[in-house]
Design a protein around this motif. Structure first.
Motif, PDB file in Angstrom:
ATOM      1  N   ARG A   1       1.241  31.056  59.010  1.00  0.00           N
ATOM      2  CA  ARG A   1       2.468  31.616  58.466  1.00  0.00           C
ATOM      3  C   ARG A   1       2.399  33.138  58.364  1.00  0.00           C
ATOM      4  O   ARG A   1       1.341  33.716  58.130  1.00  0.00           O
ATOM      5  N   THR A   2       3.561  33.758  58.499  1.00  0.00           N
ATOM      6  CA  THR A   2       3.726  35.191  58.226  1.00  0.00           C
ATOM      7  C   THR A   2       5.032  35.338  57.438  1.00  0.00           C
ATOM      8  O   THR A   2       5.694  34.346  57.116  1.00  0.00           O
ATOM      9  N   ASP A   3       5.406  36.565  57.159  1.00  0.00           N
ATOM     10  CA  ASP A   3       6.686  36.804  56.483  1.00  0.00           C
ATOM     11  C   ASP A   3       7.865  36.680  57.442  1.00  0.00           C
ATOM     12  O   ASP A   3       9.013  36.740  57.018  1.00  0.00           O
TER      13      ASP A   3
ATOM     14  N   LYS B   1       1.168  34.029  63.306  1.00  0.00           N
ATOM     15  CA  LYS B   1       0.129  35.050  63.456  1.00  0.00           C
ATOM     16  C   LYS B   1      -0.275  35.250  64.910  1.00  0.00           C
ATOM     17  O   LYS B   1      -0.809  36.307  65.262  1.00  0.00           O
TER      18      LYS B   1
END
Length: 305
Positions: free
Chosen positions: A115-117, A271
């Motif tokens: 996950r990322t923003d 990512k």
């Protein structure tokens, strides 16, 4: 700047490690082996060893030198691939014979996922004989009806792909059915807002966002002249941002089946890049997608230094 998809196949050196989730698929396996032979990727195969080696024997493929990780289920294969990336043992992922939902569930796992923003979104890169450069289409594969904030993140993701391909100035056409803002057509309202954000620097100094814009104006210099449409993007778009999945899917299928376009596809926003191709895609598309993922993974690593 990369001007054709074949140029991706000519780039050698700095091979990224590719984790292939559920590798027991004939077409995927063939493309992966060819990419390794061409010096594009360094594959890690994850899946059923018996099935994979049976396919390899049937197709005359040499895979004995590749790292192989046995998995007893598709869920285990997906988790293994994602964990390899999280641990730094792989640089990007490829979907094999596994449901997209299973792979993405692993990618989005809160504990060990990627996950990322950002927002996960799909980017297709097309090479079309009737257009003067590569065209980036987003998002016709994942997000159904994104709102303006989600569309902004989709532009961010597609811009990373364009930058990795060497584009110094990125022109984004925010598509709609007409060029004038109509409060009853949300796509036009969103497009105007995205253009405003672009002028304020939301997407970086190298990205120009204009809209709303119909498809003919985004791609045809002749249409621009006839309609006297102003701006820097019209007739010369790099990225086509669609308002919904139906438009994106329709444009993409038309390019492939009516215009004979070549393509490569990637999921951005995690990512690492995730190669997710349709089972209907031919081996060439899968090979181009592997090469595209390798380039983006390499670019992202360099930008992180």
């Amino acid at each position: 700047m990369i001007k054709s998809l074949d140029e991706l196949l000519e780039l050698k050196g700095n091979k990224m490690k590719l984790a292939v989730v559920a590798c027991q698929d004939e077409d995927v396996l063939g493309a992966v082996v060819e990419s390794a032979e061409m010096g594009i990727s360094d594959p890690i195969l994850i899946g059923s060893k018996q099935e994979t080696f049976d396919f390899a024997e049937k197709l005359g493929l040499e895979i004995s030198t590749f790292r192989f990780i046995e998995s007893s289920s598709l869920e285990e294969a997906a988790e293994t691939g994602v964990r390899l990336v999280s641990a730094g043992e792989a640089d990007y992922l490829m979907k094999g014979l596994v449901d997209t939902s299973i792979l993405l569930k692993a990618v989005l796992n809160k504990e060990w996922g990627l996950r990322t923003d950002s927002l996960l979104s799909h980017v297709m890169v097309y090479e079309i004989g009737t257009y003067h450069k590569l065209l980036y289409l987003t998002d016709g594969g994942m997000n159904l009806y994104p709102d303006v904030e989600e569309k902004a993140k989709i532009i961010d993701n597609a811009s990373v792909v364009a930058r990795a391909m060497g584009n110094e100035k990125i022109k984004v056409a925010v598509l709609a059915a007409k060029e004038k803002v109509n409060p009853k057509m949300q796509a036009t309202v969103d497009a105007a807002e995205l253009e405003r954000l672009g002028k304020e620097g939301r997407f970086g100094d190298d990205v120009i966002v204009e809209g709303p814009m119909a498809l003919d104006l985004a791609l045809s210099k002749e249409a621009v002249q006839v309609k006297r449409f102003p701006g820097e993007v019209a007739g010369d778009a790099d990225i086509l941002l669609v308002p919904n999945i139906e438009m994106g899917n329709g444009i993409g299928k038309a390019i492939t089946y009516l215009a004979g376009g070549k393509s490569a596809g990637i999921i951005m926003g995690a990512k690492v890049p995730v190669i997710l191709v349709s089972r209907a895609d031919d081996k060439e598309t899968k090979l181009y997608s592997i090469a595209l993922g390798n380039m983006i993974a390499k670019y992202s690593r360099e930008m992180a230094k």
